[in-house]
Design an enzyme around this catalytic site. Sequence first.
Site, PDB file in Angstrom:
ATOM      1  N   GLN A  78      23.075  52.637  22.142  1.00 50.97           N
ATOM      2  CA  GLN A  78      23.951  53.393  23.032  1.00 50.97           C
ATOM      3  C   GLN A  78      23.343  53.461  24.435  1.00 50.97           C
ATOM      4  O   GLN A  78      22.653  54.420  24.780  1.00 50.97           O
ATOM      5  CB  GLN A  78      24.149  54.798  22.474  1.00 50.97           C
ATOM      6  CG  GLN A  78      25.056  55.656  23.295  1.00 50.97           C
ATOM      7  CD  GLN A  78      26.293  56.044  22.560  1.00 50.97           C
ATOM      8  OE1 GLN A  78      26.295  56.098  21.342  1.00 50.97           O
ATOM      9  NE2 GLN A  78      27.336  56.325  23.290  1.00 50.97           N
ATOM     10  N   PHE A  79      23.598  52.442  25.252  1.00 49.38           N
ATOM     11  CA  PHE A  79      23.034  52.412  26.606  1.00 49.38           C
ATOM     12  C   PHE A  79      23.525  53.561  27.471  1.00 49.38           C
ATOM     13  O   PHE A  79      22.862  53.967  28.423  1.00 49.38           O
ATOM     14  CB  PHE A  79      23.311  51.064  27.285  1.00 49.38           C
ATOM     15  CG  PHE A  79      24.695  50.908  27.827  1.00 49.38           C
ATOM     16  CD1 PHE A  79      24.970  51.199  29.160  1.00 49.38           C
ATOM     17  CD2 PHE A  79      25.731  50.468  27.020  1.00 49.38           C
ATOM     18  CE1 PHE A  79      26.251  51.056  29.670  1.00 49.38           C
ATOM     19  CE2 PHE A  79      27.004  50.319  27.509  1.00 49.38           C
ATOM     20  CZ  PHE A  79      27.268  50.613  28.838  1.00 49.38           C
ATOM     21  N   THR A  80      24.669  54.148  27.136  1.00 46.33           N
ATOM     22  CA  THR A  80      25.218  55.227  27.953  1.00 46.33           C
ATOM     23  C   THR A  80      24.374  56.502  27.917  1.00 46.33           C
ATOM     24  O   THR A  80      24.585  57.401  28.725  1.00 46.33           O
ATOM     25  CB  THR A  80      26.669  55.558  27.540  1.00 46.33           C
ATOM     26  OG1 THR A  80      26.688  55.945  26.173  1.00 46.33           O
ATOM     27  CG2 THR A  80      27.588  54.365  27.764  1.00 46.33           C
TER      28      THR A  80
END
Length: 146
Positions: A78-80
């Site tokens: 989850q890069f966010t």
Amino acid sequence: MRVVLQRAKNASVTVNGHITGAIDKGYVLLVGITHSDTLEDIQYVAKKIAELRIYEDEKGKMNRSILEEDGAILSVSQFTLYADVKKGRRPSFVEAARPDYAEGLWQAFNKELSTYGLQVETGVFGAMMDVALVNDGPVTIIVESK
């Protein structure tokens, strides 16, 4: 490295209509990697998660680990988690690691978790995923390496 851990009664991740990972009792891990993360960060966070005592004992006190509960892991990249929303209305993701670097560390993290004897299910790196879970508690904890 930043991980949002949610204790779950069950969870699954679906990509293009196909379940890629599913667990019963255990943790859903939303995993963010930044450009400065190293193997030491991976090892630290994996050990912390494996040994974290957030299951109740017979007296109702959080005193048992996922290892003692025979739980499993559902790991979702989850890069966010590294979004910066301080300026403007659109998040900046400059603190998130580049995909080629992040994917290798995410895979290493999942492998490190399995060295503790944990069953590790995953989503698909970089894919649009539908994550479903029944949060147990609810218990949600952020684990960071720095």
